[in-house]
Structures are given as structure tokens and as C-alpha cells.
Design a protein around this motif. Structure first.
Motif, PDB file in Angstrom:
ATOM      1  N   PRO A 263       0.813  -1.223   0.000  1.00 45.34           N
ATOM      2  CA  PRO A 263       0.000   0.000   0.000  1.00 45.34           C
ATOM      3  C   PRO A 263       0.840   1.264   0.000  1.00 45.34           C
ATOM      4  N   GLN A 264       1.925   1.273   0.774  1.00 42.12           N
ATOM      5  CA  GLN A 264       2.753   2.479   0.813  1.00 42.12           C
ATOM      6  C   GLN A 264       3.477   2.726  -0.495  1.00 42.12           C
ATOM      7  N   HIS A 270      -0.283   7.179  -6.675  1.00 46.10           N
ATOM      8  CA  HIS A 270      -1.547   7.885  -6.489  1.00 46.10           C
ATOM      9  C   HIS A 270      -1.340   9.405  -6.511  1.00 46.10           C
ATOM     10  N   ASP A 271      -0.254   9.878  -5.884  1.00 48.98           N
ATOM     11  CA  ASP A 271       0.046  11.324  -5.899  1.00 48.98           C
ATOM     12  C   ASP A 271       0.254  11.841  -7.319  1.00 48.98           C
ATOM     13  N   GLU A 272       0.967  11.054  -8.137  1.00 45.87           N
ATOM     14  CA  GLU A 272       1.208  11.484  -9.516  1.00 45.87           C
ATOM     15  C   GLU A 272      -0.083  11.479 -10.330  1.00 45.87           C
ATOM     16  N   VAL A 273      -0.961  10.474 -10.038  1.00 47.47           N
ATOM     17  CA  VAL A 273      -2.253  10.452 -10.740  1.00 47.47           C
ATOM     18  C   VAL A 273      -3.073  11.688 -10.372  1.00 47.47           C
TER      19      VAL A 273
END
Length: 463
Positions: A263-264, A270-273
Motif C-alpha cells: 500500500p505504501q 496515487h500522488d502522480e495520478v
């Protein structure tokens, strides 16, 4: 067959010249002929009156008798044979219809026409009527024909010469008038070929000059738009390349088995998305605003209360950096504006976020609400490093980075100010920037006022 505008214009001018020349020739010729006919008629009348006066004189001299009048008139004609204005026959008829005087060629001997009939007056009463045949004005008539012929020729040549000169002048005028049109057509072809730097010389202040000026402005805007498009493509490619490279690298490590999916490990992806989604959304909103298709849900908003909520959201961050953040409302200021709260929130957050980002610790940020004429002014001032004057004209361009202190390393997509400008202009407002290097920067948003309760909240919003 293609007929140029120059030829069409020349044909119109030529047709007008020919029609006007023909009309002038016909009217002038008729006027001259009428003038000579009037002169001949007056001469004939004067001649007849002279003969009537002479007959009346002889009648009175002979004791009011017609016996010797014929002899006296015959003597006059005999002594004046050299003259060319003598009548062919004179016939005087008394009031009983009897011929009392008859000299000249007997009636019926020559094909003569009756030229004049004039009364014989004695002591104020008509005693007879004189008929004159062949007044002897053939010389005058011959002169009339000669003069009319000469005047006709002179008039005809004058009209021809004037028409030729007018046609030459018309041809020059047609070429001169259509020259700017040819220049515009040539410039359009150059633009079609891809040369957006084409300019037309503006040499007149008439409609052609206005068209040329408008054309030059259009080409300048086209060139600027094309340059902006090129920069946009390059900047968007750059902005997308970094997050896509990070995502590609992380995924390749997972695929090759060098890293297990935890998950980490998904958080950076996710931040880049999120960053890509925000960039795409910002570009979408910016494009809609630039073409006037941005959807706005306007309502009357108290901008003082509106800014108070935004400033409160930044209060914690300002305290963390020891930055003094204040909101001030001018006395008796009208704070009501007709805006879309969501769009204006994005504008104010962008401006206030930039101010916090570039203001050093211990600095100051002032948000001031005031009026200027019929506009509401929202000023965001900081004590940051400021911006060089060379960069100010381009500050609202997409992805513009002219100042190292405002580089990508400070965060953001580089679209905040461009979006703020387009959103404000969508509200029929304007945004401007003033900056002094080493002192600070002030962004001022002006919005149309709504007539309402001016300064209702001004007293208790000061800090």
C-alpha cells in the motif's frame, strides 16, 4: 472569364464618363442651335419692323395715300441692290383685303415662302397689313450653319479630349484604389503559406487604412496564438513527462519483481495520478474560459465575508511561517458583486496561495477590499522577493516561468495565474499586477459592483 476588381471599377468609371460626355454634347448642341434660331428669329422680326416703318413713313409722306408708295419702295430697292438682306416681294393689303402695294417678284413666279406678316400703323391705328416673302436672311442662315458646324466640331473634339483624359484619370484612380486590396490579397496568400509575420503598410487613414490596421492586428494575434500553442504543447509535454516517467519506473520495478506491491508503494503513484488529474482539469477549465464557454453560476456575494472564509483557511499556514495575514475593508465600501463563488474561490485561493508560497518567514500579506468608481477591488499584497519588470507582461501566460524564485520547484502546475486571469475576465472584470523587486508584489482583481448595502460588514472585518 475572371474579371479583376480594377477592370470592373474602370468599366464603371468609363460608363459614367461616356454617359456624361454624351449627355453634355447633346444638351450643349441643342442649346447652341436654339440660341442661333432665337437670334435669327429676332433678326427677321427687326427686319420686318423696319420695312413696316418705312411703308408707314411713305404712306404718311404722300398725304395718307398709297399711290406713290410702290414707286418710293421701288426706288429704295433700286438704290440698295448691293445689300443681301432685301426681301423678294412686299405686298401691302388694306383693311378691305385689296392689294395696295406690290413690289418685287409677282406672286406665283417663284417658290417663295411667307416669312413675316406685320401690321401697318398710322396715328395709332392699323391701316393695312404687309406680307413679306423672302426676307433676304440667307446670309445669316448660312452663317448660322457655318458657326453651328464649327461649334459642333469644337464641342465634339472637346468632349472627346475631356473623355480621354477622364478615362486615363479613372484608370489611374482604379489602380490606386484597388492597390491596397491587392496588398491584402497578397498578404492573405502569405498567411495561407504559413507566414504569420506578414504585415501590410498602412499609408492612408480611410477605410482601406482601417482594414490594413485590423489585418495587421489579426496577424499579430494569430502569430501570438501560434507561438502560445507551440509553447503550450512543449510545456504540457514537459509537465506530463515527469509524472508519467515516475509512474512508468515504479510499474516496471513491480513487473520485474524488484519490488512487491505494498500500500505504501502505491502512494507515490496515487500522488502522480492526482497531479495529472489536476493538470488536465486546469487545462480544461482554462481552455473553456479562453473560448468563452466556461459555465458560471453567478449570485450576489458579500465579498468581504467571502474573503474572510478564505483567509481563515490560510490562517494556520501563515502562523506556522510567522507571516502576518490581514484582511481589511475600506470605510463605506460596497462589497457586493455578482460572481460564481466556486470560480472566484479558485481565483482567490490561487492568489493567496502564491502570496504565502513566496513570502519569507516573518513577512506580511495584506488582503484589501475597496471601491474604485463602479468596480470592486480585491488587492493581495505580499512582502516577497518581487518580480522583475521584464517578466510582468508574461506572468499570466500558461506555464510561464521567468523568475527563478517562481520556478516549478516551488510547487503548482504553473496554470494558477492564467486560470485566475481567465476566470476574472469571464466575470467582466480584470486583473493586474504591480511588483518591485526586493519589496513585494500586489495582485489586484477588479469586479463590477452590485448596488446594495455598501460596507455592511466593513466595521467588524478589520484585523
Amino acid at each position: 472569364m475572371k474579371i479583376s476588381v480594377t477592370r470592373k471599377l474602370f468599366a464603371i468609371i468609363a460608363a459614367l464618363i461616356i454617359c456624361m460626355s454624351g449627355a453634355f454634347f447633346v444638351l450643349a448642341h441643342e442649346d447652341l442651335e436654339r440660341l442661333f434660331q432665337s437670334y435669327a428669329s429676332q433678326a427677321s422680326e427687326r427686319n420686318a419692323v423696319q420695312w413696316a416703318d418705312l411703308v408707314s413713313y411713305f404712306y404718311e409722306s404722300e398725304g395718307h395715300s398709297w399711290k406713290q408708295v410702290s414707286t418710293d419702295l421701288t426706288d429704295v430697292l433700286a438704290h440698295a441692290r448691293a445689300r443681301q438682306d432685301l426681301p423678294e416681294q412686299l405686298v401691302v393689303v388694306n383693311h378691305k383685303g385689296q392689294s395696295v402695294v406690290e413690289i418685287g417678284t409677282p406672286l406665283g413666279q417663284h417658290d417663295t415662302n411667307l416669312d413675316a406678316t406685320i401690321p401697318i400703323i398710322d396715328d395709332g391705328r392699323q391701316i393695312a397689313t404687309m406680307h413679306i416673302y423672302g426676307l433676304g436672311l440667307e446670309g445669316l442662315y448660312q452663317i448660322e450653319k457655318t458657326v453651328l458646324h464649327a461649334m459642333t466640331l469644337a464641342l465634339m473634339w472637346g468632349v472627346i479630349i475631356a473623355a480621354v483624359l477622364a478615362l486615363l484619370t479613372g484608370a489611374l484612380m482604379a489602380r490606386r484604389m484597388t492597390r491596397p486590396l491587392k496588398q491584402i490579397l497578397k498578404a492573405i496568400k502569405q498567411i495561407t503559406a504559413g507566414d504569420l509575420t506578414t504585415q501590410i503598410p498602412v499609408v492612408t487613414a480611410d477605410e482601406f487604412g482601417e482594414v490594413a490596421s485590423a489585418f495587421n492586428q489579426m496577424t499579430q494575434q494569430l502569430y501570438a496564438t501560434e507561438e502560445a500553442r507551440r509553447h503550450l504543447v512543449a510545456d504540457v509535454a514537459h509537465e506530463l513527462r515527469i509524472p508519467l516517467t515516475i509512474m512508468q519506473g515504479q510499474l516496471e520495478l513491480v513487473q520485474q519483481g524488484f519490488r512487491t506491491v505494498k500500500p505504501q508503494d502505491l502512494l507515490p503513484l496515487h500522488d502522480e495520478v492526482i497531479r495529472l488529474s489536476r493538470l488536465v482539469q486546469d487545462l480544461h477549465h482554462l481552455s473553456l474560459a479562453e473560448v468563452g464557454k466556461l459555465e458560471l453560476h453567478k449570485e450576489q456575494v458579500d465579498m468581504a465575508m467571502f474573503l474572510r472564509r478564505i483567509v481563515d483557511n490560510f490562517e494556520v499556514e501563515a502562523i506556522d511561517h510567522d507571516i502576518q495575514l490581514t484582511l481589511r475593508v475600506a470605510e463605506s465600501a460596497n462589497v457586493w458583486a455578482n460572481v460564481d463563488p466556486d470560480r472566484m474561490t479558485q481565483v482567490c485561493v490561487n492568489l493567496l496561495g502564491n502570496a504565502l508560497r513566496y513570502t519569507p518567514d516573518g513577512g506580511r500579506i495584506d488582503v484589501v477590499v475597496s471601491n474604485e468608481a463602479d468596480m470592486l477591488l480585491l488587492a493581495f499584497s505580499d512582502t516577497g522577493p518581487g518580480i522583475d519588470a521584464d517578466h510582468l507582461p508574461f506572468l499570466f501566460d500558461r506555464f510561464y516561468r521567468g523568475d527563478e524564485d517562481r520556478s516549478r520547484q516551488t510547487g503548482g502546475t504553473g496554470l494558477g495565474l492564467a486560470i485566475a486571469k481567465e476566470f476574472v475576465e469571464a466575470h467582466d472584470g480584470a486583473i493586474r499586477v504591480e511588483s518591485t523587486p526586493g519589496t513585494g508584489t500586489t495582485f489586484t482583481v477588479s469586479l463590477p459592483l452590485v448596488v446594495g448595502d455598501a460596507g455592511a460588514y466593513a466595521g467588524h472585518l478589520r484585523r
